[in-house]
Design a protein around this motif. Sequence first.
Motif, PDB file in Angstrom:
ATOM      1  N   THR A   1       0.837  -1.192   0.000  1.00  0.00           N
ATOM      2  CA  THR A   1       0.000   0.000   0.000  1.00  0.00           C
ATOM      3  C   THR A   1       0.873   1.243   0.000  1.00  0.00           C
ATOM      4  O   THR A   1       1.791   1.356   0.809  1.00  0.00           O
ATOM      5  N   ARG A   2       0.549   2.171  -0.903  1.00  0.00           N
ATOM      6  CA  ARG A   2       1.305   3.425  -0.993  1.00  0.00           C
ATOM      7  C   ARG A   2       0.342   4.602  -1.031  1.00  0.00           C
ATOM      8  O   ARG A   2      -0.501   4.689  -1.919  1.00  0.00           O
ATOM      9  N   LEU A   3       0.481   5.493  -0.052  1.00  0.00           N
ATOM     10  CA  LEU A   3      -0.314   6.712  -0.056  1.00  0.00           C
ATOM     11  C   LEU A   3       0.304   7.650  -1.085  1.00  0.00           C
ATOM     12  O   LEU A   3       1.470   8.030  -0.971  1.00  0.00           O
ATOM     13  N   LEU A   4      -0.469   7.990  -2.118  1.00  0.00           N
ATOM     14  CA  LEU A   4       0.058   8.831  -3.196  1.00  0.00           C
ATOM     15  C   LEU A   4      -0.107  10.311  -2.882  1.00  0.00           C
ATOM     16  O   LEU A   4       0.797  11.099  -3.111  1.00  0.00           O
ATOM     17  N   ASP A   5      -1.297  10.678  -2.395  1.00  0.00           N
ATOM     18  CA  ASP A   5      -1.556  12.087  -2.106  1.00  0.00           C
ATOM     19  C   ASP A   5      -2.854  12.206  -1.327  1.00  0.00           C
ATOM     20  O   ASP A   5      -3.920  11.968  -1.890  1.00  0.00           O
ATOM     21  N   GLY A   6      -2.769  12.532  -0.066  1.00  0.00           N
ATOM     22  CA  GLY A   6      -3.966  12.740   0.743  1.00  0.00           C
ATOM     23  C   GLY A   6      -4.886  11.539   0.773  1.00  0.00           C
ATOM     24  O   GLY A   6      -4.690  10.623   1.550  1.00  0.00           O
ATOM     25  N   GLU A   7      -5.885  11.538  -0.090  1.00  0.00           N
ATOM     26  CA  GLU A   7      -6.888  10.479  -0.129  1.00  0.00           C
ATOM     27  C   GLU A   7      -6.734   9.572  -1.345  1.00  0.00           C
ATOM     28  O   GLU A   7      -7.627   8.785  -1.653  1.00  0.00           O
ATOM     29  N   LEU A   8      -5.615   9.664  -2.042  1.00  0.00           N
ATOM     30  CA  LEU A   8      -5.346   8.846  -3.221  1.00  0.00           C
ATOM     31  C   LEU A   8      -4.342   7.760  -2.833  1.00  0.00           C
ATOM     32  O   LEU A   8      -3.240   8.059  -2.370  1.00  0.00           O
ATOM     33  N   VAL A   9      -4.744   6.486  -2.998  1.00  0.00           N
ATOM     34  CA  VAL A   9      -3.945   5.379  -2.504  1.00  0.00           C
ATOM     35  C   VAL A   9      -3.739   4.339  -3.601  1.00  0.00           C
ATOM     36  O   VAL A   9      -4.671   4.020  -4.351  1.00  0.00           O
ATOM     37  N   ASN A  10      -2.506   3.815  -3.676  1.00  0.00           N
ATOM     38  CA  ASN A  10      -2.133   2.773  -4.643  1.00  0.00           C
ATOM     39  C   ASN A  10      -1.999   1.445  -3.900  1.00  0.00           C
ATOM     40  O   ASN A  10      -1.371   1.384  -2.845  1.00  0.00           O
ATOM     41  N   PHE A  11      -2.606   0.402  -4.447  1.00  0.00           N
ATOM     42  CA  PHE A  11      -2.522  -0.945  -3.895  1.00  0.00           C
ATOM     43  C   PHE A  11      -1.936  -1.863  -4.952  1.00  0.00           C
ATOM     44  O   PHE A  11      -2.475  -1.953  -6.055  1.00  0.00           O
ATOM     45  N   VAL A  12      -0.849  -2.529  -4.617  1.00  0.00           N
ATOM     46  CA  VAL A  12      -0.269  -3.532  -5.507  1.00  0.00           C
ATOM     47  C   VAL A  12      -0.467  -4.873  -4.817  1.00  0.00           C
ATOM     48  O   VAL A  12       0.037  -5.086  -3.712  1.00  0.00           O
ATOM     49  N   VAL A  13      -1.234  -5.749  -5.452  1.00  0.00           N
ATOM     50  CA  VAL A  13      -1.553  -7.051  -4.875  1.00  0.00           C
ATOM     51  C   VAL A  13      -0.894  -8.149  -5.698  1.00  0.00           C
ATOM     52  O   VAL A  13      -0.669  -7.986  -6.894  1.00  0.00           O
ATOM     53  N   ALA A  14      -0.600  -9.260  -5.039  1.00  0.00           N
ATOM     54  CA  ALA A  14      -0.003 -10.413  -5.720  1.00  0.00           C
ATOM     55  C   ALA A  14      -0.707 -11.675  -5.254  1.00  0.00           C
ATOM     56  O   ALA A  14      -1.028 -11.819  -4.067  1.00  0.00           O
ATOM     57  N   MET A  15      -0.948 -12.573  -6.203  1.00  0.00           N
ATOM     58  CA  MET A  15      -1.590 -13.841  -5.853  1.00  0.00           C
ATOM     59  C   MET A  15      -1.279 -14.901  -6.891  1.00  0.00           C
ATOM     60  O   MET A  15      -0.857 -14.589  -8.005  1.00  0.00           O
ATOM     61  N   ARG A  16      -1.491 -16.134  -6.517  1.00  0.00           N
ATOM     62  CA  ARG A  16      -1.404 -17.286  -7.417  1.00  0.00           C
ATOM     63  C   ARG A  16      -2.738 -18.013  -7.349  1.00  0.00           C
ATOM     64  O   ARG A  16      -3.431 -17.948  -6.347  1.00  0.00           O
ATOM     65  N   GLY A  17      -3.067 -18.688  -8.421  1.00  0.00           N
ATOM     66  CA  GLY A  17      -4.298 -19.467  -8.447  1.00  0.00           C
ATOM     67  C   GLY A  17      -5.527 -18.676  -8.817  1.00  0.00           C
ATOM     68  O   GLY A  17      -6.646 -19.156  -8.623  1.00  0.00           O
ATOM     69  N   ALA A  18      -5.362 -17.489  -9.357  1.00  0.00           N
ATOM     70  CA  ALA A  18      -6.517 -16.699  -9.799  1.00  0.00           C
ATOM     71  C   ALA A  18      -7.136 -17.358 -11.027  1.00  0.00           C
ATOM     72  O   ALA A  18      -6.442 -17.950 -11.847  1.00  0.00           O
ATOM     73  N   ARG A  19      -8.441 -17.246 -11.144  1.00  0.00           N
ATOM     74  CA  ARG A  19      -9.135 -17.756 -12.323  1.00  0.00           C
ATOM     75  C   ARG A  19      -8.985 -16.792 -13.488  1.00  0.00           C
ATOM     76  O   ARG A  19      -9.175 -17.165 -14.638  1.00  0.00           O
ATOM     77  N   GLY A  20      -8.675 -15.553 -13.161  1.00  0.00           N
ATOM     78  CA  GLY A  20      -8.543 -14.526 -14.176  1.00  0.00           C
ATOM     79  C   GLY A  20      -8.397 -13.171 -13.516  1.00  0.00           C
ATOM     80  O   GLY A  20      -8.315 -13.065 -12.282  1.00  0.00           O
ATOM     81  N   PRO A  21      -8.379 -12.112 -14.320  1.00  0.00           N
ATOM     82  CA  PRO A  21      -8.174 -10.755 -13.797  1.00  0.00           C
ATOM     83  C   PRO A  21      -9.187 -10.321 -12.746  1.00  0.00           C
ATOM     84  O   PRO A  21      -8.855  -9.553 -11.846  1.00  0.00           O
ATOM     85  N   ASP A  22     -10.413 -10.807 -12.826  1.00  0.00           N
ATOM     86  CA  ASP A  22     -11.437 -10.372 -11.872  1.00  0.00           C
ATOM     87  C   ASP A  22     -11.116 -10.803 -10.443  1.00  0.00           C
ATOM     88  O   ASP A  22     -11.445 -10.095  -9.491  1.00  0.00           O
ATOM     89  N   ASP A  23     -10.458 -11.952 -10.275  1.00  0.00           N
ATOM     90  CA  ASP A  23     -10.068 -12.379  -8.930  1.00  0.00           C
ATOM     91  C   ASP A  23      -9.029 -11.435  -8.341  1.00  0.00           C
ATOM     92  O   ASP A  23      -9.057 -11.124  -7.155  1.00  0.00           O
ATOM     93  N   VAL A  24      -8.130 -10.956  -9.176  1.00  0.00           N
ATOM     94  CA  VAL A  24      -7.092 -10.025  -8.725  1.00  0.00           C
ATOM     95  C   VAL A  24      -7.714  -8.672  -8.412  1.00  0.00           C
ATOM     96  O   VAL A  24      -7.390  -8.036  -7.403  1.00  0.00           O
ATOM     97  N   THR A  25      -8.645  -8.245  -9.234  1.00  0.00           N
ATOM     98  CA  THR A  25      -9.361  -6.990  -9.002  1.00  0.00           C
ATOM     99  C   THR A  25     -10.144  -7.046  -7.688  1.00  0.00           C
ATOM    100  O   THR A  25     -10.152  -6.081  -6.917  1.00  0.00           O
ATOM    101  N   ALA A  26     -10.770  -8.183  -7.413  1.00  0.00           N
ATOM    102  CA  ALA A  26     -11.516  -8.343  -6.156  1.00  0.00           C
ATOM    103  C   ALA A  26     -10.573  -8.249  -4.959  1.00  0.00           C
ATOM    104  O   ALA A  26     -10.919  -7.642  -3.936  1.00  0.00           O
ATOM    105  N   TYR A  27      -9.392  -8.838  -5.062  1.00  0.00           N
ATOM    106  CA  TYR A  27      -8.392  -8.774  -3.989  1.00  0.00           C
ATOM    107  C   TYR A  27      -7.990  -7.327  -3.727  1.00  0.00           C
ATOM    108  O   TYR A  27      -7.941  -6.878  -2.572  1.00  0.00           O
ATOM    109  N   ALA A  28      -7.746  -6.571  -4.783  1.00  0.00           N
ATOM    110  CA  ALA A  28      -7.387  -5.156  -4.625  1.00  0.00           C
ATOM    111  C   ALA A  28      -8.537  -4.365  -4.004  1.00  0.00           C
ATOM    112  O   ALA A  28      -8.318  -3.495  -3.148  1.00  0.00           O
TER     113      ALA A  28
END
Length: 136
Positions: free
Chosen positions: A43-70
Amino acid sequence: MRAAVVISPLASAVLAGCVVSQTQGGAEHLAAPDGAVYEGVDTRLLDGELVNFVVAMRGARGPDDVTAYAECAAAQYALIRGYGFARQVRTTVDEKNGAWTGDAVYTISPALPRGTRTIDAEVVVAACRENGIPTV
């Protein structure tokens, strides 16, 4: 005039009490995939209320599983910071040799933000827990 509130697929599923499938954006599958390994959130606070999340996983069925994690990470982070809402700005997903990464940016706020990709943090965190998707 009242503004329409659009909530995320995770929050919609909790409110409906069932798993739903989305055809446009968001998490297609709400329950954690069998055998998924969630490898963490940066997690990285970019500016005030703007936040970046970089998530990592294995075993996802596709991009939507990664999006749900984020989304789960963003919702929990909003609650940790004392905010009740978040709005997705963008999410990109990549997969290499079975390792999935997501790079998502959200705004967090105490009141419902404008836009169509808003989430109620408490509702989403509850859905994440119910569906076995970790948060921050």
